[in-house]
Scaffold this motif. Structure first.
Motif, PDB file in Angstrom:
ATOM      1  N   UNK A  24     -83.361  23.266  -2.379  1.00 46.34           N
ATOM      2  CA  UNK A  24     -82.153  23.530  -1.499  1.00 46.34           C
ATOM      3  C   UNK A  24     -81.085  22.570  -2.004  1.00 46.34           C
ATOM      4  N   UNK A  25     -81.341  21.376  -2.428  1.00 45.89           N
ATOM      5  CA  UNK A  25     -80.401  20.419  -2.817  1.00 45.89           C
ATOM      6  C   UNK A  25     -79.907  20.599  -4.115  1.00 45.89           C
ATOM      7  N   UNK A  26     -80.779  21.156  -4.976  1.00 46.82           N
ATOM      8  CA  UNK A  26     -80.369  21.430  -6.534  1.00 46.82           C
ATOM      9  C   UNK A  26     -79.662  22.996  -6.301  1.00 46.82           C
ATOM     10  N   UNK A  27     -80.078  23.763  -5.525  1.00 49.49           N
ATOM     11  CA  UNK A  27     -79.414  25.058  -5.251  1.00 49.49           C
ATOM     12  C   UNK A  27     -77.871  24.628  -4.766  1.00 49.49           C
ATOM     13  N   UNK A  28     -77.541  23.939  -3.917  1.00 50.88           N
ATOM     14  CA  UNK A  28     -76.356  23.335  -3.174  1.00 50.88           C
ATOM     15  C   UNK A  28     -75.557  22.779  -4.622  1.00 50.88           C
ATOM     16  N   UNK A  29     -76.080  21.784  -5.218  1.00 56.73           N
ATOM     17  CA  UNK A  29     -75.463  21.132  -6.542  1.00 56.73           C
ATOM     18  C   UNK A  29     -74.696  22.165  -7.461  1.00 56.73           C
ATOM     19  N   UNK A  30     -75.685  23.242  -7.598  1.00 53.76           N
ATOM     20  CA  UNK A  30     -75.477  24.090  -8.612  1.00 53.76           C
ATOM     21  C   UNK A  30     -74.479  25.189  -8.050  1.00 53.76           C
ATOM     22  N   UNK A  31     -74.627  25.632  -6.934  1.00 52.97           N
ATOM     23  CA  UNK A  31     -73.600  26.360  -6.250  1.00 52.97           C
ATOM     24  C   UNK A  31     -72.208  25.814  -6.361  1.00 52.97           C
ATOM     25  N   UNK A  32     -72.186  24.490  -5.888  1.00 50.26           N
ATOM     26  CA  UNK A  32     -70.722  23.838  -6.120  1.00 50.26           C
ATOM     27  C   UNK A  32     -70.360  23.752  -7.666  1.00 50.26           C
ATOM     28  N   UNK A  33     -71.224  23.508  -8.628  1.00 48.03           N
ATOM     29  CA  UNK A  33     -70.532  23.630  -9.993  1.00 48.03           C
ATOM     30  C   UNK A  33     -70.211  24.941 -10.098  1.00 48.03           C
ATOM     31  N   UNK A  34     -71.168  26.249  -9.927  1.00 50.88           N
ATOM     32  CA  UNK A  34     -70.603  27.419 -10.386  1.00 50.88           C
ATOM     33  C   UNK A  34     -69.321  27.725  -9.433  1.00 50.88           C
ATOM     34  N   UNK A  35     -69.202  27.375  -8.192  1.00 57.07           N
ATOM     35  CA  UNK A  35     -67.865  27.828  -7.596  1.00 57.07           C
ATOM     36  C   UNK A  35     -66.720  27.036  -8.271  1.00 57.07           C
ATOM     37  N   UNK A  36     -66.983  25.768  -8.639  1.00 59.52           N
ATOM     38  CA  UNK A  36     -65.695  25.148  -9.269  1.00 59.52           C
ATOM     39  C   UNK A  36     -65.473  25.750 -10.630  1.00 59.52           C
ATOM     40  N   UNK A  37     -66.418  26.114 -11.419  1.00 54.60           N
ATOM     41  CA  UNK A  37     -66.331  26.589 -12.774  1.00 54.60           C
ATOM     42  C   UNK A  37     -65.572  27.966 -12.646  1.00 54.60           C
ATOM     43  N   UNK A  38     -66.077  28.778 -11.601  1.00 56.52           N
ATOM     44  CA  UNK A  38     -65.643  30.064 -11.641  1.00 56.52           C
ATOM     45  C   UNK A  38     -64.016  30.178 -10.958  1.00 56.52           C
ATOM     46  N   UNK A  39     -63.892  29.542 -10.206  1.00 61.70           N
ATOM     47  CA  UNK A  39     -62.580  29.345  -9.647  1.00 61.70           C
ATOM     48  C   UNK A  39     -61.577  28.829 -10.645  1.00 61.70           C
ATOM     49  N   UNK A  40     -61.994  27.590 -11.306  1.00 61.98           N
ATOM     50  CA  UNK A  40     -61.138  27.239 -12.455  1.00 61.98           C
ATOM     51  C   UNK A  40     -60.961  28.236 -13.489  1.00 61.98           C
ATOM     52  N   UNK A  41     -61.887  28.783 -13.906  1.00 62.65           N
ATOM     53  CA  UNK A  41     -61.745  29.987 -15.244  1.00 62.65           C
ATOM     54  C   UNK A  41     -60.624  31.073 -14.764  1.00 62.65           C
ATOM     55  N   UNK A  42     -60.978  31.289 -13.300  1.00 64.79           N
ATOM     56  CA  UNK A  42     -59.876  32.597 -12.864  1.00 64.79           C
ATOM     57  C   UNK A  42     -58.462  31.845 -12.826  1.00 64.79           C
ATOM     58  N   UNK A  43     -58.309  30.714 -12.189  1.00 63.95           N
ATOM     59  CA  UNK A  43     -56.900  29.792 -12.108  1.00 63.95           C
ATOM     60  C   UNK A  43     -56.313  29.660 -13.678  1.00 63.95           C
ATOM     61  N   UNK A  44     -57.024  29.410 -14.718  1.00 65.17           N
ATOM     62  CA  UNK A  44     -56.784  29.307 -16.003  1.00 65.17           C
ATOM     63  C   UNK A  44     -56.155  30.468 -16.627  1.00 65.17           C
ATOM     64  N   UNK A  45     -57.064  31.474 -16.440  1.00 65.53           N
ATOM     65  CA  UNK A  45     -56.435  32.858 -16.937  1.00 65.53           C
ATOM     66  C   UNK A  45     -55.645  33.515 -16.255  1.00 65.53           C
TER      67      UNK A  45
END
Length: 144
Positions: A24-45
């Motif tokens: 659960x903890x690992x999934x939360x950390x990974x989810x936060x990381x993917x959320x930030x990465x996906x949002x940033x790539x969308x904003x940059x594009x």
């Protein structure tokens, strides 16, 4: 990407007897990381194109992400199945049919208790290779 890297490193180093709360903890950390990465790539594009092309840039970014996910899941399936085959061949009294029963809770209870640990080890080692492969990809793409 750093959060995804940490979560991947953590999951690779978990033991087979780790409590599920860690996932659960690992999934939360990974989810936060993917959320930030996906949002940033969308904003940059969106930032790199003119206002008239923001819709095109956003949809193209999403299309590329979906193609990438489709491609990587097929590669991960190959990694998983290859390692499963190797593990099954090297572990006595196991088979792919037994692994299929193990991953289905409805049938897992019918497996012989004496082979249950070996089956879990086969599945654990195969999944571990998938995460090790992903960790290697993260390191490789972060280097560029």
């Amino acid at each position: 990407m750093f959060l995804i890297l940490i979560a991947s490193f953590w999951i690779i180093n978990l033991s087979i007897n780790a409590h599920y709360e860690y996932f659960f903890v690992i999934s939360a950390i990974c989810g936060i990381g993917f959320g930030i990465t996906i949002t940033n790539s969308t904003l940059v594009s969106q930032k790199l194109v003119s206002k008239e092309d923001i819709g095109v840039a956003t949809s193209f970014n999403t299309l590329c992400r979906i193609f990438g996910q489709t491609f990587i899941i097929s590669i991960l399936g190959i990694v998983m199945n290859t390692k499963l085959k190797i593990e099954i061949l090297n572990t006595p009294k196991t088979s792919l049919a037994m692994i299929n029963r193990l991953i289905n809770p409805k049938y897992a209870k019918d497996l012989p208790l004496k082979s249950l640990y070996n089956l879990k080890s086969v599945l654990f080692n195969s999944l571990n290779w998938v995460f090790l492969f992903l960790f290697s990809l993260i390191i490789f793409f972060n280097a560029y």
